[in-house]
Write an enzyme that holds these catalytic residues in place. Structure first.
Site, short mmCIF file in Angstrom:
data_model
loop_
_atom_site.label_atom_id
_atom_site.label_comp_id
_atom_site.label_asym_id
_atom_site.label_seq_id
_atom_site.Cartn_x
_atom_site.Cartn_y
_atom_site.Cartn_z
N GLU A 282 0.97 -1.07 -0.06
CA GLU A 282 0.19 -0.04 0.07
C GLU A 282 0.86 1.36 0.07
O GLU A 282 0.48 2.37 0.14
CB GLU A 282 -0.94 -0.03 1.12
N CYS B 75 -3.17 -3.69 4.66
CA CYS B 75 -2.24 -4.87 4.90
C CYS B 75 -2.53 -6.24 4.57
O CYS B 75 -2.01 -7.18 5.09
CB CYS B 75 -2.08 -4.66 6.66
N HIS C 25 -1.73 -10.26 11.97
CA HIS C 25 -1.44 -9.18 11.66
C HIS C 25 -0.86 -8.17 12.79
O HIS C 25 -1.69 -7.83 13.85
CB HIS C 25 -2.49 -8.31 10.82
#
Ligand code: HMG
Length: 386
Positions: free
Chosen positions: A79, A111, A233
């Site tokens: 990103e 993400c 994450h």
């Protein structure tokens, strides 16, 4: 056919900032970052390092000539794109000397992008078992000087080679996703840094996890008892720990067992910071390289989250000999990074490339790391292999 991760590599820029120094400069109690966010350092990239150079370093560390001849797909999850049209994967394909008859693409969803790449790679290998797919998760996370997200910045890339009969981990076919249209973190094309509703983002991270996990349990019949560890994450380590606590809330024994593994899975994230798409895979690498209790046949559960939001829960199973693919001195390498003070960090991380009227870079510094941005000529980025 078993398909999964055959090799995994990582690269971080050579500069690091101690978050205790950042806290003092911002007149914040250092324990807010160290204990409250569970983060101690963050990687800082200079202007000559971007998602291409970091991705190239991560991939070059694991690829052999034989791999380069067999790779027919290069996927970059990011990103922090350097171009709105041309995929970073095309630059990487050339820099890494991958054989020409390959597909090279970039995937974006905050993400989550590289996790989508993993599923695409799996489907490709199922169709073409002799192929190899290179996935590179590469990002530079910048929120701005003295912004709310400043202590959760970072930079780095993880490269993974996906093949049949992998040497590290088989990807199981148990993926469950959720898409939820929310504005927790986003970056309009005209903005340099993301806009973030910090508190809302942390709530959504956890709510997406618990609801997707409930559906995962219903669909697969699996439970936390089936897993030796969980990788999540990691925007900052405390967020991952809270996620783990949220799904283990009724089972203290499982929570204690998985929390031990969790601390092994954040050793690198704690000193690198958020690397967006690569964070979950950096956590996997940290777990594999720092856990003495994992063994062949153990299953690992994953929770990938990309703001916006898309998330996915899936799992993998460790294969015989997986330790042979790993490093034992990665933390020493990270500890050898050049330490910056806060003034240097502000100057280096937020420096912007200056262009003349014709689109040529002015005074771009020389960078002798293995891959670096050498110049911009007429708006074209030129990379160098050192
Ligand atoms: P904040 O408002 O500065 O911090 O922002 P806080 O007041 O919420 O405090 C953080 C924690 O430190 C709290 O712990 C405090 O109690 C504690 P908690 O109660 O939550 O357990 N604390 C202390 N602890 C010890 N000693 C002290 C002390 N003081 C406070 N003295 C925030 C924090 C994360 C919101 C901010 O850094 C931010 O906006 N970061 C960016 C957004 C983010 O990372 N969100 C995570 C979920 S979204 C996601 O993961 C996606 C993402 O990676 C992007 C993508 O997908 O592309 C971000």
């Amino acid at each position: 056919m078993n398909i999964g991760i055959d090799k995994i590599g990582f690269a971080a820029p050579s500069y690091v900032l101690d978050l205790a120094d950042l806290a003092l400069a911002r007149q914040i109690d250092p324990n807010k970052f160290k204990v409250g966010l569970l983060q101690s350092e963050m990687a800082v990239a200079p202007i000559t390092q971007d998602i291409v150079t970091l991705g190239a370093q991560a991939a070059a560390a694991i690829l052999t000539d034989e791999d380069k001849a067999a790779i027919d797909m290069v996927i970059v999850g990011t990103e922090s794109s350097i171009d709105q049209s041309k995929a970073a994967a095309v630059f990487l394909h050339q820099l890494l000397d991958i054989q020409p008859f390959a597909r090279s693409i970039e995937i974006k969803e905050a993400c989550y992008g590289a996790t989508a790449g993993l599923s695409l790679a799996k489907s490709h290998i199922a169709q073409f078992p002799h192929s190899k797919v290179l996935i590179i998760a590469s990002d530079i996370a910048k929120y701005g000087i003295a912004s709310g997200g400043e202590p959760t910045q970072g930079a780095g890339a993880v490269a993974m080679l996906v093949t049949a009969d992998p040497s590290i981990m088989i990807l199981n076919n148990d993926n469950v996703c959720q898409t939820r249209d929310i504005m927790d973190f986003w970056r309009p094309n005209y903005d340099k840094y993301p806009r973030v509703d910090g508190k809302f983002s942390t709530e959504q991270y956890t709510d997406c996890l618990t609801t997707t996990f409930d559906y995962y349990v219903e669909k697969t019949g699996k439970s936390l008892a089936d897993f030796a560890a969980m990788c999540l994450h990691i925007p900052f380590s405390k967020q991952g720990l809270k996620g783990l606590q949220a799904i283990c809330h009724q089972d203290e024994e499982t929570l204690n067992r998985l929390t031990e593994r969790f601390h092994e899975a954040i050793v690198y994230n704690k000193v690198v910071g958020n690397i967006y798409t690569g964070s979950i895979f950096l956590s996997l690498l940290s777990l594999l390289e720092n856990s003495q209790s994992l063994k062949t046949g153990d299953a690992i559960l994953f929770y990938s989250y990309g703001s916006g939001a898309v998330c996915e829960i899936f799992s993998g199973t460790l294969v015989e000999g997986y330790r042979n693919q790993l490093l034992t001195d990665r933390l020493d390498q990270l500890n050898a990074r050049k330490r910056l003070d806060v003034t240097e960090y502000e100057a280096i991380f937020f420096e912007e490339i200056k262009l003349d009227e014709a689109g040529n870079a002015i005074d771009l510094p020389l960078d002798d790391t293995p891959f670096a941005l050498q110049n911009i000529e007429q708006h074209k980025r030129i990379y160098r292999k050192n």
